[in-house]
Design an enzyme around this catalytic site. Sequence first.
Site, mmCIF file in Angstrom:
data_model
loop_
_atom_site.group_PDB
_atom_site.id
_atom_site.type_symbol
_atom_site.label_atom_id
_atom_site.label_comp_id
_atom_site.label_asym_id
_atom_site.label_seq_id
_atom_site.Cartn_x
_atom_site.Cartn_y
_atom_site.Cartn_z
ATOM 1 N N ASP A 94 -19.322 -5.916 -2.980
ATOM 2 C CA ASP A 94 -19.246 -4.912 -4.405
ATOM 3 C C ASP A 94 -20.135 -3.737 -4.653
ATOM 4 O O ASP A 94 -20.439 -3.514 -5.786
ATOM 5 C CB ASP A 94 -19.144 -6.018 -5.452
ATOM 6 C CG ASP A 94 -20.582 -6.732 -5.805
ATOM 7 O OD1 ASP A 94 -21.310 -6.697 -4.749
ATOM 8 O OD2 ASP A 94 -20.757 -6.924 -6.819
ATOM 9 N N GLU A 95 -21.030 -3.698 -3.312
ATOM 10 C CA GLU A 95 -22.068 -2.782 -3.593
ATOM 11 C C GLU A 95 -22.459 -2.051 -2.308
ATOM 12 O O GLU A 95 -22.343 -2.480 -1.116
ATOM 13 C CB GLU A 95 -23.305 -3.503 -4.017
ATOM 14 C CG GLU A 95 -24.252 -2.439 -4.447
ATOM 15 C CD GLU A 95 -25.496 -3.350 -5.131
ATOM 16 O OE1 GLU A 95 -26.541 -2.490 -5.925
ATOM 17 O OE2 GLU A 95 -25.457 -4.565 -4.914
#
EC number: 2.7.7.7
Length: 350
Positions: A94-95
Amino acid sequence: MDAFYASVEQLDNPELRGKPIAVGGASERGVVSAASYEARKFNVRSAMSGVLARKNCPHLIFVKPRFERYKEISQKIRAIFYDYTDLVEPLSLDEAYLDVTENKKGNPSASMIAKEIRQRIADELNLNASAGISNSKFVAKIASDINKPNGQKTIPPEEVIPFLEELPIQKFFGIGKVTATRMFNLGIFTGLDLKSKTEEFLVTHFKKSGSHYYHLVRGNYYSKVKPHRERKSVAAEHTFSKNLTSEIFMMEKLEKISEELEKRLLRNKVSGKTVTLKIKYSDFKTQTRSKTLPYFIKEKAILLETVKELLYQEKVLNSVRLLGISVTNLNIHSKKTVEKPIDIQLKFEF
């Protein structure tokens, strides 16, 4: 991504939207992997025990994680990134860091690119993302949290130093609770306080990290975005429903963990030389024991034999709630590495 796992669950199940949910386990040993923003209002956070999360929010809804689904969405998000630049460094599902100094759109504004990417994620995937924009990964990372959720923050070069000087020390990415407490005891509460200390002072109190902090607060930290990050380790671990007090029971669990780790090593087509046993006790203290072998391994039998030696290296300090095994010093760090078959005489108890 904003509350990524929880947001995906709310996306796929409309009945969960607008409700406090936690991805993870609600049992005594359960841990929260992610919490929706509705749950965060009740101080439910990732890495929190399921029992405490339920205590903080009695009407909290627990959802089992679906990592294959999160990975599927993550790949779609990265596909959007690659429409703008090939310099993408994923940190997790997610990053990621993006270097858009030179980008495929020819857009001179990094802030406008970030806004456009966030809008595409919202339009195409119905998920929210936040962004931080600056001239270094370190500052961009901090900036990405400032206007969450569904926002962005730009720190232009001329504002970096004033921004870091005013920043509370615990907000510095990479400075955890223990280090922050040590800094508080030394009268360091903000970036400006940190900047007032000499490099010699910081090295005395924080060793090698002291030199890192000295340059960090002065904006002298320009790590490149690395699009092809090498895997440094492969690991498997398990938290138990009941504490283990006997090494015999621990070996039974370690056999299953070794089997899972072997599968992961084979799936990733890697071997390693250093085996580390991780032990987390009932009081949450963590201990690691490592051994480096003269050859690369990935076989369960050798992993288990090495871990057994590490386990009996010294007596366990307390009852055990978690055991884990990791393999590092992998053979992917050099393309010239050639893994030769080695005949190994294994030891068995009869």
